[in-house]
Design a protein around this motif. Structure first.
Motif, PDB file in Angstrom:
ATOM      1  N   ASP A  24      -5.351  10.393   4.076  1.00 54.07           N
ATOM      2  CA  ASP A  24      -6.123   9.141   4.642  1.00 54.07           C
ATOM      3  C   ASP A  24      -6.880   9.424   5.950  1.00 54.07           C
ATOM      4  O   ASP A  24      -7.939   8.947   6.284  1.00 54.07           O
ATOM      5  N   ASN A  42      -7.012   2.778   2.315  1.00 52.27           N
ATOM      6  CA  ASN A  42      -6.325   3.925   3.040  1.00 52.27           C
ATOM      7  C   ASN A  42      -5.483   3.303   4.193  1.00 52.27           C
ATOM      8  O   ASN A  42      -5.793   1.996   4.467  1.00 52.27           O
ATOM      9  N   ARG A  47       0.619   4.035  -2.721  1.00 53.77           N
ATOM     10  CA  ARG A  47       0.474   5.379  -2.196  1.00 53.77           C
ATOM     11  C   ARG A  47       1.177   6.616  -2.662  1.00 53.77           C
ATOM     12  O   ARG A  47       0.840   7.504  -2.720  1.00 53.77           O
ATOM     13  N   SER A  69      -0.024  12.041   1.834  1.00 52.81           N
ATOM     14  CA  SER A  69      -0.923  11.012   1.448  1.00 52.81           C
ATOM     15  C   SER A  69      -1.623  10.361   2.714  1.00 52.81           C
ATOM     16  O   SER A  69      -2.859  10.208   2.929  1.00 52.81           O
ATOM     17  N   TRP A  70      -0.557  10.225   3.450  1.00 57.06           N
ATOM     18  CA  TRP A  70      -1.401   9.537   4.802  1.00 57.06           C
ATOM     19  C   TRP A  70      -1.921  10.426   5.832  1.00 57.06           C
ATOM     20  O   TRP A  70      -3.272  10.108   6.202  1.00 57.06           O
ATOM     21  N   TYR A  85       0.834  -1.213  -0.127  1.00 57.04           N
ATOM     22  CA  TYR A  85       0.136  -0.081  -0.094  1.00 57.04           C
ATOM     23  C   TYR A  85       0.962   1.196   0.005  1.00 57.04           C
ATOM     24  O   TYR A  85       0.735   2.447  -0.644  1.00 57.04           O
ATOM     25  N   TYR A 123     -11.125   9.779   5.971  1.00 56.73           N
ATOM     26  CA  TYR A 123     -11.556   8.486   6.546  1.00 56.73           C
ATOM     27  C   TYR A 123     -13.014   8.451   6.882  1.00 56.73           C
ATOM     28  O   TYR A 123     -13.669   7.610   6.398  1.00 56.73           O
TER      29      TYR A 123
END
Length: 354
Positions: free
Chosen positions: A227, A243, A180, A223-224, A176, A231
């Motif tokens: 996420d 995610n 990502r 990017s995180w 992932y 969410y």
């Protein structure tokens, strides 16, 4: 079906001061005129949604000192990118079929690479060609090439993500993370920093391991963060959405609340490494590289500040929200100095400065 109250996102480590271009309101005004000119929407409701991405504010935070025209052109692509993501990646006949997406993505990429060639009457392609022509006018050939290559990598990674969705596959953390790095559109967004700042980083610096690592770190942190903030919007498909929170919960057998805390710790550890490596990379750097490295920090912080207000994450009824500064702290929740146990990015902790 009720999806329950939103999970609270813990404060994140980001000791970077907020910044925004002083001409952001004028950049947004002209961007709306451009959106109307290229007709980047289907109807009035869709137009409101496009404008509500606050894309001018978004990029004005990434390049707060760039020439106004250049920042303007970069903002146009961000508006375009959100429209493309929502209409051709997340929904529509191509969103669930990787082969159909790739058949559509090929002409999209070529429209960017050959912005003067006849391309048909698809408004999305014509708008991208308009952006491509603008970039050719305000950017160097090297900057345009770097952006086009990053754009192609983004489309490839979106196809990868769609392929996972098609077969109901939840990738593990390492896979992932590798996906990502490109599927969120971070590479083309950061490639525009050189264009927005009118400052081309010399190849010997741009392609060095340290600068490549710093660019990837900025991409994965943002990017995180996306996420985390998106969410709740995706919880209606929480068993399938790819995610960071779902990946951790699915593969480690923990609750989504626990996964949220774990995710913040991971991004904080990357942020800590980013700051240390960036400081080392500044020594002996060219003026262009110094500006680029500074704007990588603006991008991380700007993405956070934009996300706290963007209707994209909070709904179109948003009036005002807690300032981003209250979501940032000066100390990481995970102060470990070693690499994360993720093979795809462990090299970020290597000795990258000669």
């Amino acid at each position: 079906m009720s999806i329950g109250p939103p999970l609270e996102v813990p404060p994140v480590y980001c000791p970077v001061e907020p910044a925004i271009h002083p001409r952001v309101d004028e950049i947004e005004r002209r961007a709306v005129e451009w959106i109307d000119r290229v007709h980047l929407y289907q109807d009035g409701t869709d137009r409101r949604r496009v404008i509500g991405t606050n894309s001018a504010e978004f990029y004005a935070r990434f390049a707060p000192c760039g020439p106004e025209l250049n920042v303007q052109m970069a903002a146009h692509w961000v508006y375009w990118g959100f429209v493309f993501d929502d209409s051709r990646c997340d929904t529509g006949p191509n969103a669930a079929r990787p082969e159909r997406f790739l058949a559509m993505a090929g002409p999209i990429q070529r429209a960017l690479e050959a912005p003067s060639a006849p391309i048909g009457d698809d408004p999305l392609l014509l708008a991208l060609q308009d952006i491509g022509r603008s970039f050719q006018e305000c950017a160097t050939p090297v900057q345009v090439r770097r952006f086009c290559e990053a754009h192609r990598a983004w489309l490839f990674a979106v196809a990868w993500q769609i392929a996972n969705q098609r077969r109901g596959h939840m990738p593990d953390l390492g896979t992932y993370t590798a996906m990502r790095l490109h599927s969120a559109g971070g590479a083309p967004t950061l490639a525009m920093l050189e264009i927005a700042n009118a400052a081309e980083v010399p190849a010997r610096e741009h392609d060095s391991p340290a600068v490549r690592a710093l660019t990837e770190m900025a991409i994965i942190i943002a990017s995180w963060d996306n996420d985390l903030y998106s969410y709740h919007r995706e919880r209606h498909t929480q068993d399938r959405a790819q995610n960071l929170v779902n990946v951790l919960a699915h593969h480690e057998g923990i609750t989504h609340e626990e996964a949220m805390v774990r995710a913040v710790g991971m991004r904080d550890r990357v942020m800590r490494r980013f700051l240390r490596l960036r400081e080392a990379a500044r020594s002996g750097a060219s003026e262009e590289l110094r500006l680029y490295l500074t704007c990588l920090g603006h991008a991380i912080r700007g993405n956070l500040d934009w996300a706290t207000r963007a209707p994209r994450y909070h709904g179109m009824e948003l009036e005002d929200t807690t300032p981003g500064a209250q979501r940032c702290v000066d100390r990481p929740s995970d102060e470990s100095a070693g690499p994360l146990p993720i093979a795809a990015i462990a090299w970020w902790w290597d000795r990258l400065i000669p």
